[in-house]
Design a protein around this motif. Structure first.
Motif, PDB file in Angstrom:
ATOM      1  N   GLY A 131       0.855  -1.183   0.000  1.00 47.45           N
ATOM      2  CA  GLY A 131       0.000   0.000   0.000  1.00 47.45           C
ATOM      3  C   GLY A 131       0.890   1.231   0.000  1.00 47.45           C
ATOM      4  O   GLY A 131       1.886   1.281   0.719  1.00 47.45           O
ATOM      5  N   VAL A 132       0.537   2.210  -0.813  1.00 43.45           N
ATOM      6  CA  VAL A 132       1.327   3.437  -0.899  1.00 43.45           C
ATOM      7  C   VAL A 132       0.367   4.632  -0.899  1.00 43.45           C
ATOM      8  O   VAL A 132      -0.669   4.609  -1.564  1.00 43.45           O
ATOM      9  CB  VAL A 132       2.257   3.429  -2.136  1.00 43.45           C
ATOM     10  N   ALA A 139       6.964   7.371  -4.881  1.00 45.12           N
ATOM     11  CA  ALA A 139       6.889   5.929  -4.631  1.00 45.12           C
ATOM     12  C   ALA A 139       6.004   5.238  -5.664  1.00 45.12           C
ATOM     13  O   ALA A 139       6.354   4.175  -6.177  1.00 45.12           O
ATOM     14  CB  ALA A 139       6.380   5.662  -3.220  1.00 45.12           C
ATOM     15  N   ILE A 140       4.860   5.834  -5.974  1.00 45.96           N
ATOM     16  CA  ILE A 140       3.955   5.230  -6.965  1.00 45.96           C
ATOM     17  C   ILE A 140       4.672   5.066  -8.292  1.00 45.96           C
ATOM     18  O   ILE A 140       4.600   4.018  -8.942  1.00 45.96           O
ATOM     19  CB  ILE A 140       2.671   6.067  -7.118  1.00 45.96           C
ATOM     20  N   SER A 141       5.406   6.079  -8.702  1.00 47.42           N
ATOM     21  CA  SER A 141       6.162   6.024  -9.947  1.00 47.42           C
ATOM     22  C   SER A 141       7.208   4.911  -9.907  1.00 47.42           C
ATOM     23  O   SER A 141       7.363   4.158 -10.876  1.00 47.42           O
ATOM     24  CB  SER A 141       6.825   7.383 -10.196  1.00 47.42           C
ATOM     25  N   PHE A 142       7.914   4.778  -8.787  1.00 46.64           N
ATOM     26  CA  PHE A 142       8.925   3.723  -8.625  1.00 46.64           C
ATOM     27  C   PHE A 142       8.283   2.352  -8.790  1.00 46.64           C
ATOM     28  O   PHE A 142       8.792   1.495  -9.523  1.00 46.64           O
ATOM     29  CB  PHE A 142       9.595   3.840  -7.255  1.00 46.64           C
ATOM     30  N   TYR A 143       7.159   2.127  -8.122  1.00 48.60           N
ATOM     31  CA  TYR A 143       6.529   0.806  -8.190  1.00 48.60           C
ATOM     32  C   TYR A 143       5.971   0.517  -9.578  1.00 48.60           C
ATOM     33  O   TYR A 143       6.110  -0.597 -10.081  1.00 48.60           O
ATOM     34  CB  TYR A 143       5.458   0.665  -7.106  1.00 48.60           C
ATOM     35  N   HIS A 154      -7.022   1.163   0.426  1.00 51.64           N
ATOM     36  CA  HIS A 154      -7.387   0.980   1.823  1.00 51.64           C
ATOM     37  C   HIS A 154      -7.114   2.268   2.591  1.00 51.64           C
ATOM     38  O   HIS A 154      -6.420   3.156   2.118  1.00 51.64           O
ATOM     39  CB  HIS A 154      -6.707  -0.244   2.456  1.00 51.64           C
ATOM     40  N   VAL A 155      -7.705   2.336   3.773  1.00 47.47           N
ATOM     41  CA  VAL A 155      -7.544   3.508   4.623  1.00 47.47           C
ATOM     42  C   VAL A 155      -6.307   3.319   5.489  1.00 47.47           C
ATOM     43  O   VAL A 155      -6.060   2.232   6.027  1.00 47.47           O
ATOM     44  CB  VAL A 155      -8.790   3.716   5.516  1.00 47.47           C
ATOM     45  N   ILE A 166      -3.112   3.546  -2.056  1.00 47.14           N
ATOM     46  CA  ILE A 166      -3.350   2.756  -3.258  1.00 47.14           C
ATOM     47  C   ILE A 166      -2.665   1.416  -3.038  1.00 47.14           C
ATOM     48  O   ILE A 166      -1.484   1.365  -2.674  1.00 47.14           O
ATOM     49  CB  ILE A 166      -2.777   3.459  -4.500  1.00 47.14           C
ATOM     50  N   MET A 167      -3.402   0.341  -3.226  1.00 48.25           N
ATOM     51  CA  MET A 167      -2.817  -0.987  -3.109  1.00 48.25           C
ATOM     52  C   MET A 167      -2.339  -1.420  -4.489  1.00 48.25           C
ATOM     53  O   MET A 167      -3.067  -1.286  -5.472  1.00 48.25           O
ATOM     54  CB  MET A 167      -3.830  -1.963  -2.511  1.00 48.25           C
TER      55      MET A 167
END
Length: 175
Positions: A131-132, A139-143, A154-155, A166-167
């Motif tokens: 989850g990010v 981080a989202i870009s890295f993943y 998820h919360v 975001i999972m």
């Protein structure tokens, strides 16, 4: 970056784990959250007792990135029932990858990520998930660059602030 080792963290390392956890979480999120929410999260989620319990959980693993005898980052992995959401025995969760701000952009996060993939493959996991925070674009870009796709949300409670993570997951069977 040369001379970086990835080593297991043990329950004896709880003070070092707390130090790097508080440092990196604060560096990453203090500027975009209230001091009150940050303090509450750090006191509850990164207390010595909580981290000691996590280190003693056989379904969780911690690794330090060490440079010149200094902990500069860390990784936390979960399997089975230790996973925060999915709890799939065929999965490995990357719960935390954090790197000291002074070492961002020097591939330390990539080394920690590669350690996670290595362990996932060794244990026969079919996929890795995490989850990010939806506002953590770096981080989202890295993943995404490393083959992760979004599959849910998820919360995440940071103090009293209800945030959305975001999972994301990466299938290891077709990789």
């Amino acid at each position: 970056m040369d001379n970086v080792k990835i080593v297991d963290a043990t329950p004896n390392d709880v003070a070092q784990l707390q130090n790097i956890s508080i440092q990196t979480f604060s560096e990453t999120f203090s500027a975009v959250n209230t001091p009150e929410d940050m303090t509450q999260y750090l006191n509850e989620s990164l207390s010595l007792n909580k981290l000691r319990d996590e280190l003693n959980n056989k379904l969780s693993q911690f690794y330090f990135a060490i440079h010149n005898e200094e902990v500069i980052g860390y990784l936390k992995l979960n399997t089975g029932q230790a996973q925060t959401d999915v709890k799939d025995n065929d999965a490995l969760e990357i719960e935390r990858i954090y790197v000291s701000q002074a070492f961002l952009g020097k591939n330390i996060g990539k080394l920690l990520y590669e350690k996670a993939v290595q362990i996932a493959r060794k244990t026969g996991a079919r996929y890795i998930w995490l989850g990010v925070w939806e506002k953590n674009s770096r981080a989202i870009s890295f993943y995404k660059k490393n083959g992760f796709v979004e599959f849910d949300q998820h919360v995440f409670m940071l103090g009293t602030d209800r945030q959305i993570d975001i999972m994301m997951k990466k299938d290891l069977m077709n990789d």
